[in-house]
Design a protein around this motif. Structure first.
Motif, PDB file in Angstrom:
ATOM      1  N   TYR A 102      40.039  28.761  21.452  1.00  0.00           N
ATOM      2  CA  TYR A 102      39.124  27.851  22.157  1.00  0.00           C
ATOM      3  C   TYR A 102      37.818  28.570  22.448  1.00  0.00           C
ATOM      4  CZ  TYR A 102      43.310  25.071  23.180  1.00  0.00           C
ATOM      5  OH  TYR A 102      44.452  24.324  23.082  1.00  0.00           O
ATOM      6  N   LEU A 103      36.755  27.795  22.654  1.00  0.00           N
ATOM      7  CA  LEU A 103      35.489  28.362  23.093  1.00  0.00           C
ATOM      8  C   LEU A 103      35.555  28.620  24.589  1.00  0.00           C
ATOM      9  CD1 LEU A 103      32.853  26.100  21.282  1.00  0.00           C
ATOM     10  CD2 LEU A 103      33.446  28.475  20.748  1.00  0.00           C
ATOM     11  N   VAL A 104      35.000  29.732  25.044  1.00  0.00           N
ATOM     12  CA  VAL A 104      34.939  29.999  26.478  1.00  0.00           C
ATOM     13  C   VAL A 104      34.226  28.807  27.132  1.00  0.00           C
ATOM     14  CG1 VAL A 104      33.883  31.479  28.232  1.00  0.00           C
ATOM     15  CG2 VAL A 104      35.059  32.504  26.288  1.00  0.00           C
ATOM     16  N   GLY A 105      34.770  28.334  28.225  1.00  0.00           N
ATOM     17  CA  GLY A 105      34.261  27.126  28.873  1.00  0.00           C
ATOM     18  C   GLY A 105      35.129  25.933  28.506  1.00  0.00           C
ATOM     19  N   GLY A 106      35.962  26.107  27.487  1.00  0.00           N
ATOM     20  CA  GLY A 106      36.873  25.054  27.048  1.00  0.00           C
ATOM     21  C   GLY A 106      38.267  25.602  26.806  1.00  0.00           C
ATOM     22  N   THR A 107      38.579  26.744  27.422  1.00  0.00           N
ATOM     23  CA  THR A 107      39.866  27.404  27.199  1.00  0.00           C
ATOM     24  C   THR A 107      40.980  26.720  27.985  1.00  0.00           C
ATOM     25  OG1 THR A 107      38.739  29.524  26.912  1.00  0.00           O
ATOM     26  CG2 THR A 107      41.119  29.605  27.286  1.00  0.00           C
ATOM     27  N   SER A 108      42.026  26.359  27.270  1.00  0.00           N
ATOM     28  CA  SER A 108      43.212  25.780  27.880  1.00  0.00           C
ATOM     29  C   SER A 108      44.374  26.750  27.681  1.00  0.00           C
ATOM     30  CB  SER A 108      43.550  24.448  27.202  1.00  0.00           C
ATOM     31  OG  SER A 108      44.758  23.922  27.719  1.00  0.00           O
TER      32      SER A 108
END
Length: 163
Positions: A102-108
């Motif tokens: 995931y992109l940092v800021g969208g990490t699950s």
């Protein structure tokens, strides 16, 4: 007709569906470096109930995930002591992206590229529900925090610092 708030599937939502986890979807306007405080404010949520997913690494560069309240920081010293590591530090964004997928800021924490140990701030488990990233910037899912323990094997830790 597609609901206005529906977001196309992410690896995280696919994982949640595959594990039959009930969740709600919450979209918001993503703000670079806005963090959980921004998403909480925009969505009218308590930042204590918005949980951020942090990709960190130990002294051997082994990755791990830390789930922390949106208005708290991680005491890396306390975390390292509790998990039996010499040290823990945040991963650089490009390394975090590689580990999680995931992109940092969208990490699950759900549906990550690599399986990593997951640590959750103990007080999160006392909440009736949390909002956590759904695998895309500007997108949170509402779930029962116990899912993190039962399905991710998250271990509870006490390493929160008030920001």
């Amino acid at each position: 007709m597609v609901a206005k708030n529906h977001v196309s599937e992410t690896p995280a939502t696919a994982w949640l569906k595959a594990h039959q986890v009930a969740f709600t979807e919450h979209r918001y306007e993503y703000l670079e470096h806005g963090g959980a405080q921004h998403s909480a404010a925009v969505l009218g949520l308590d930042p204590f109930c918005v949980v951020k997913t942090l990709v960190m690494q130990d002294q051997d560069a082994k990755p791990l995930l830390v789930l922390m309240h949106g208005n708290r920081k991680v005491s890396t010293k306390n975390l390292a002591r509790q998990i039996g590591a010499k040290s823990v530090e945040p991963c650089k964004p490009e390394i975090a992206n590689r580990h999680s997928g995931y992109l940092v800021g969208g990490t699950s924490p759900f549906g990550t590229r690599k399986a990593m140990p997951v640590y959750i701030e103990e007080s999160i488990l006392a909440l009736p529900g949390i909002a956590i990233n759904g695998g895309r910037r500007g997108y949170l899912v509402g779930i029962d925090p116990q899912v993190c323990v039962t399905l991710l094997g998250a271990k509870s830790v006490q390493c929160a610092l008030i920001e």
